[in-house]
Design an enzyme around this catalytic site. Structure first.
Site, PDB file in Angstrom:
ATOM      1  N   ASN A   1     -14.265 102.378 111.930  1.00 38.85           N
ATOM      2  CA  ASN A   1     -13.133 103.293 111.827  1.00 38.85           C
ATOM      3  C   ASN A   1     -13.502 104.401 110.581  1.00 38.85           C
ATOM      4  OD1 ASN A   1     -11.305 103.465 109.257  1.00 38.85           O
ATOM      5  ND2 ASN A   1     -11.957 101.318 109.444  1.00 38.85           N
TER       6      ASN A   1
ATOM      7  N   PHE B   1      -8.055 107.291 104.537  1.00 32.32           N
ATOM      8  CA  PHE B   1      -6.771 106.988 104.043  1.00 32.32           C
ATOM      9  C   PHE B   1      -5.545 107.904 104.428  1.00 32.32           C
ATOM     10  CE2 PHE B   1      -8.914 105.672  99.778  1.00 32.32           C
ATOM     11  CZ  PHE B   1      -9.239 104.504 100.370  1.00 32.32           C
TER      12      PHE B   1
ATOM     13  N   SER C   1     -13.630 101.694 100.156  1.00 31.22           N
ATOM     14  CA  SER C   1     -13.704 102.177 101.338  1.00 31.22           C
ATOM     15  C   SER C   1     -14.916 103.275 101.556  1.00 31.22           C
ATOM     16  CB  SER C   1     -12.404 103.279 101.715  1.00 31.22           C
ATOM     17  OG  SER C   1     -12.411 103.842 103.020  1.00 31.22           O
TER      18      SER C   1
ATOM     19  N   ASN D   1     -14.728 105.850 103.715  1.00 28.29           N
ATOM     20  CA  ASN D   1     -14.195 106.952 104.362  1.00 28.29           C
ATOM     21  C   ASN D   1     -13.637 108.028 103.749  1.00 28.29           C
ATOM     22  OD1 ASN D   1     -15.014 105.773 106.838  1.00 28.29           O
ATOM     23  ND2 ASN D   1     -13.528 104.425 106.815  1.00 28.29           N
ATOM     24  N   THR D   2     -13.803 107.857 102.059  1.00 30.59           N
ATOM     25  CA  THR D   2     -13.403 108.607 101.170  1.00 30.59           C
ATOM     26  C   THR D   2     -14.564 108.995 100.410  1.00 30.59           C
ATOM     27  OG1 THR D   2     -11.039 108.050 101.117  1.00 30.59           O
ATOM     28  CG2 THR D   2     -11.796 109.474  99.182  1.00 30.59           C
TER      29      THR D   2
ATOM     30  N   LYS E   1     -11.108  95.481  95.028  1.00 32.38           N
ATOM     31  CA  LYS E   1     -11.596  95.419  96.476  1.00 32.38           C
ATOM     32  C   LYS E   1     -12.920  95.844  96.502  1.00 32.38           C
ATOM     33  CE  LYS E   1     -10.781  95.457 101.279  1.00 32.38           C
ATOM     34  NZ  LYS E   1      -9.486  95.544 102.379  1.00 32.38           N
TER      35      LYS E   1
ATOM     36  N   ASN F   1     -14.538  95.058 101.799  1.00 29.73           N
ATOM     37  CA  ASN F   1     -14.105  96.137 102.851  1.00 29.73           C
ATOM     38  C   ASN F   1     -15.006  96.046 104.071  1.00 29.73           C
ATOM     39  OD1 ASN F   1     -12.711  98.546 103.485  1.00 29.73           O
ATOM     40  ND2 ASN F   1     -12.135  99.037 101.706  1.00 29.73           N
TER      41      ASN F   1
HETATM   42  C1  LIG Z   1      -8.772 100.382 111.097  1.00 33.05           C
HETATM   43  C2  LIG Z   1      -8.921  99.935 109.827  1.00 33.05           C
HETATM   44  C3  LIG Z   1      -8.358 100.486 108.742  1.00 33.05           C
HETATM   45  C4  LIG Z   1      -8.450  99.893 107.464  1.00 33.05           C
HETATM   46  N1  LIG Z   1      -7.992 100.632 106.269  1.00 33.05           N
HETATM   47  C5  LIG Z   1      -8.023 100.015 105.260  1.00 33.05           C
HETATM   48  C6  LIG Z   1      -7.503 100.634 104.031  1.00 33.05           C
HETATM   49  O1  LIG Z   1      -6.559 101.544 104.136  1.00 33.05           O
HETATM   50  N2  LIG Z   1      -7.649 100.036 102.828  1.00 33.05           N
HETATM   51  C7  LIG Z   1      -8.494  98.973 102.683  1.00 33.05           C
HETATM   52  O2  LIG Z   1      -8.558  98.292 101.536  1.00 33.05           O
HETATM   53  N3  LIG Z   1      -9.115  98.521 103.816  1.00 33.05           N
HETATM   54  C8  LIG Z   1      -8.966  98.825 104.811  1.00 33.05           C
HETATM   55  N4  LIG Z   1      -9.525  98.511 105.978  1.00 33.05           N
HETATM   56  C9  LIG Z   1     -10.430  97.108 105.540  1.00 33.05           C
HETATM   57  C10 LIG Z   1      -9.844  95.754 105.923  1.00 33.05           C
HETATM   58  O3  LIG Z   1      -8.790  95.660 105.261  1.00 33.05           O
HETATM   59  C11 LIG Z   1     -10.887  94.660 105.847  1.00 33.05           C
HETATM   60  O4  LIG Z   1     -11.100  94.781 104.577  1.00 33.05           O
HETATM   61  C12 LIG Z   1     -12.148  94.964 106.886  1.00 33.05           C
HETATM   62  O5  LIG Z   1     -11.671  95.466 108.087  1.00 33.05           O
HETATM   63  C13 LIG Z   1     -12.815  93.422 107.129  1.00 33.05           C
HETATM   64  O6  LIG Z   1     -12.004  92.837 107.586  1.00 33.05           O
HETATM   65  P1  LIG Z   1     -11.742  92.300 109.299  1.00 33.05           P
HETATM   66  O7  LIG Z   1     -13.161  92.257 109.821  1.00 33.05           O
HETATM   67  O8  LIG Z   1     -10.739  91.282 109.533  1.00 33.05           O
HETATM   68  O9  LIG Z   1     -11.166  93.511 109.763  1.00 33.05           O
HETATM   69  C14 LIG Z   1      -9.236  98.961 107.202  1.00 33.05           C
HETATM   70  C15 LIG Z   1      -9.953  98.160 108.666  1.00 33.05           C
HETATM   71  C16 LIG Z   1      -9.749  99.007 109.704  1.00 33.05           C
HETATM   72  C17 LIG Z   1     -10.363  98.229 110.829  1.00 33.05           C
END
Ligand SMILES: Cc1cc2nc3c(=O)[nH]c(=O)nc-3n(C[C@H](O)[C@H](O)[C@H](O)COP(=O)(O)O)c2cc1C
Length: 341
Positions: A110, A114, A174, A176-177, A216, A245
């Site tokens: 992704n 934000f 993140s 993406n920022t 985080k 993350n």
């Molecule tokens: C579509 C998507 C959006 C995410 N948005 C955020 C976010 O806004 N803030 C954040 O701290 N992590 C965000 N994450 C990261 C997740 O919180 C997590 O740290 C990461 O996906 C790893 O866990 P997972 O393998 O169980 O998905 C996002 C992940 C995905 C897949």
């Protein structure tokens, strides 16, 4: 079984549309009372960050960015839900498409950036509703705030969410920022966390409650960076580290459709890396500091692994897309079966 059928429909749809449809359906089911006591597995309470979590399994940030679904998610059996990332002002995020499925590896990429409705909207939501588990609120900066003013965005969000949060997560990881992850460098981190801690002292006095703060981190850190971050986090009296993350690495997915898309990779291929970082932080952090393990949980044993590596709590996001809500119960059962030392 029901989720397998629903998944066929959802996976035929654009990932972002499917996400919205799934959450809206869940909320409708919750409103109709259909999700209540859905999870039959009693969880073991966990004491950390000065809080009592009903169980160790939580929703990772990003799944409910604007706190629109957390009560319904809580009904699935989660002990805590982390909403956000939220920024001071609403922002649309990056252009679509910006979420990609890699089903062969139970992964997602992704680059949402934000997208969110702003902190005032989120606060309105969390004040109106009562959630029995622990509510974490994850805060960040707006994309158009210059990096030298990033701390102002975090302080603004800290103030706004403080009275309503069980704990607050500072998201500096993140991908993406633009330049957000540069806040993990020692001088920038020292400055940011120092300001947040100072403000928290004032807020604690004002509200009569010390709200724990978690930081985080990214999975793409070198050993020296981990040691630096652990030292700065501890010296600024933070309460937890959330590892990790999404990753900018493409190990484990090279050659698959969408693997070349820019953004953060999550799900099963992230697990070895996230586990490695988790373990390294456990070794570097004071034993009293909480650790939240996240990244690549797709079955109960994955959650158990993270606890065995030193996590106090676990979270997942991508596993929910591929395994459905039954993953909560799988994790709780596996954790209940762990021997307690
Ligand atoms: C579509 C998507 C959006 C995410 N948005 C955020 C976010 O806004 N803030 C954040 O701290 N992590 C965000 N994450 C990261 C997740 O919180 C997590 O740290 C990461 O996906 C790893 O866990 P997972 O393998 O169980 O998905 C996002 C992940 C995905 C897949």
């Amino acid at each position: 079984m029901f989720y397998r059928l629903a998944q066929k429909v959802l996976f035929a749809t654009d990932p972002e549309q499917a996400h919205l449809l799934a959450l809206q359906s869940l909320r409708l089911a919750h409103t109709l009372g259909a999700t209540r006591r859905r999870c039959a597995v009693p969880g073991r309470p966990v004491h950390c960050m000065g809080l009592e979590f009903p169980n160790a399994v939580g929703v990772a940030a990003g799944l409910d960015k604007n706190a629109e679904y957390f009560e319904a998610l809580g009904d699935l059996g989660f002990g805590f839900v982390e909403v956000g990332t939220i920024t001071p002002r609403p922002q649309p995020g990056n252009p679509r498409p910006r979420v990609f499925r890699l089903p062969e590896k139970q992964a997602l990429i992704n680059r949402l950036g934000f997208n969110n409705k702003g902190v005032d909207f989120l606060v309105q939501r969390v004040r109106e509703h009562r959630f029995k588990g622990i509510l974490g609120i994850n805060i960040g900066k707006n994309a158009d705030t210059p990096m030298e003013r990033a701390a102002e965005d975090y302080l603004h969000c800290l103030e706004k969410v403080y009275p309503w949060a069980g704990y607050i997560t500072v998201n500096i990881s993140s991908p993406n920022t633009r330049d957000l992850r540069s806040l993990q460098a020692v001088a920038a981190l020292e400055d940011l966390l120092g300001q947040l801690e100072q403000r928290r002292v004032l807020l604690t006095r004002e509200h009569g409650r010390r709200v724990p703060i978690a930081v985080k981190v990214a999975p793409d850190l070198q050993p020296a960076e981990i040691a630096d971050i652990a030292r700065v986090v501890a010296s600024n009296r933070m309460d937890a580290v959330i590892a990790t993350n999404t990753t900018i690495d493409r190990e484990g997915v090279a050659g698959l459709p969408h693997a070349g898309e820019s953004g953060g990779l999550s799900g099963r291929p992230l697990k070895p890396k996230a586990d490695h970082i988790l373990q390294a932080f456990r070794q570097q952090l004071p034993a009293t500091m909480a650790l939240v393990g996240v990244g690549g949980i797709t079955c109960g044993q994955d959650a158990v692994n993270k606890l065995q590596l030193g996590a106090n709590l676990v979270q997942f996001y991508t596993g929910m897309i591929y395994q459905g809500p039954g993953l909560v119960e799988d994790c709780l059962k596996a954790i209940n079966g762990m021997s307690v030392e």
